[in-house]
Design a protein around this motif. Structure first.
Motif, PDB file in Angstrom:
ATOM      1  N   ASN A  27      14.092 -49.945  90.611  1.00 49.57           N
ATOM      2  CA  ASN A  27      13.648 -50.856  91.666  1.00 49.57           C
ATOM      3  C   ASN A  27      14.367 -52.204  91.632  1.00 49.57           C
ATOM      4  O   ASN A  27      13.966 -53.138  92.314  1.00 49.57           O
ATOM      5  CB  ASN A  27      12.129 -51.073  91.567  1.00 49.57           C
ATOM      6  N   GLY A  28      15.424 -52.299  90.839  1.00 50.37           N
ATOM      7  CA  GLY A  28      16.171 -53.556  90.757  1.00 50.37           C
ATOM      8  C   GLY A  28      15.359 -54.618  90.055  1.00 50.37           C
ATOM      9  O   GLY A  28      14.662 -54.359  89.093  1.00 50.37           O
ATOM     10  N   GLY A  29      15.465 -55.840  90.565  1.00 51.49           N
ATOM     11  CA  GLY A  29      14.658 -56.931  90.043  1.00 51.49           C
ATOM     12  C   GLY A  29      15.056 -57.381  88.658  1.00 51.49           C
ATOM     13  O   GLY A  29      16.193 -57.224  88.220  1.00 51.49           O
ATOM     14  N   ILE A  30      14.083 -57.935  87.950  1.00 51.15           N
ATOM     15  CA  ILE A  30      14.329 -58.590  86.679  1.00 51.15           C
ATOM     16  C   ILE A  30      14.803 -57.602  85.606  1.00 51.15           C
ATOM     17  O   ILE A  30      15.639 -57.920  84.781  1.00 51.15           O
ATOM     18  CB  ILE A  30      13.085 -59.392  86.204  1.00 51.15           C
ATOM     19  N   ILE A  61      17.980 -57.932  83.194  1.00 55.87           N
ATOM     20  CA  ILE A  61      17.847 -57.892  81.730  1.00 55.87           C
ATOM     21  C   ILE A  61      18.772 -56.827  81.148  1.00 55.87           C
ATOM     22  O   ILE A  61      19.473 -57.072  80.165  1.00 55.87           O
ATOM     23  CB  ILE A  61      16.375 -57.643  81.323  1.00 55.87           C
ATOM     24  N   MET A  62      18.788 -55.651  81.763  1.00 57.72           N
ATOM     25  CA  MET A  62      19.667 -54.578  81.280  1.00 57.72           C
ATOM     26  C   MET A  62      21.125 -55.009  81.328  1.00 57.72           C
ATOM     27  O   MET A  62      21.873 -54.789  80.376  1.00 57.72           O
ATOM     28  CB  MET A  62      19.492 -53.301  82.110  1.00 57.72           C
TER      29      MET A  62
END
Length: 160
Positions: free
Chosen positions: A134-137, A141-142
């Motif tokens: 879902n993308g996002g934070i 981080i990855m």
């Protein structure tokens, strides 16, 4: 810390470039160290061609297309089975398309080694529970973790 990385080369078109197996092992170990996963662990890595990864992608994800890498975690919520033969946590399976890796290295203008290391690191992070669907934070981080591990392996974009 002991990491067992079992590598199977099932591609049919070309010989695996020299040093690729060692690089995959180093990338697996570096990822586990970065994540403070210091227990004995084992990871299965299979190298395939685009036709084979397309079949696997269709079978397990119902996506009829080739891709660069697939991850099949064996654990959930940080819980993994232990192999009674070696007392290692069984993290899961990684499948890498060698053809896709070479094409992406060419597309992005960096070496094949960096691309193989990136795909391995990315996939091991998935085995450890990271997800970016879902993308996002979590995607951010990855990506930061991937670049940090690549830096630790001497494969940062700044050094290539």
């Amino acid at each position: 810390m002991s990491v067992k990385v079992y590598i199977s080369d099932k591609q049919k078109k070309a010989k695996l470039p020299t040093g690729t197996r060692l690089l995959i092992r180093k990338a697996c170990t570096a990822t586990l160290v970065e994540e403070d996963f210091l227990e004995p662990a084992e990871i299965n890595v299979t190298i395939v061609d685009d036709a084979e990864i397309k079949k696997i992608n269709k079978e397990f994800r119902d996506i009829d297309a080739s891709t660069d890498v697939l991850s099949f975690p064996l654990g959930e919520n940080g819980e993994y089975d232990i192999n009674p033969e070696n007392n290692a946590y069984m993290l899961g399976d990684v499948v890498i398309s060698i053809e896709h890796a070479q094409a992406q290295a060419d597309l992005y203008g960096h070496g094949f080694e960096r691309e193989i290391a990136f795909l391995t690191i990315h996939s091991v992070l998935h085995l450890l529970g990271y997800d970016h669907v879902n993308g996002g934070i979590e995607k951010t981080i990855m990506r930061e973790k991937e670049e940090n591990i690549l830096d630790n392996l001497g494969l940062s974009l700044n050094k290539i």
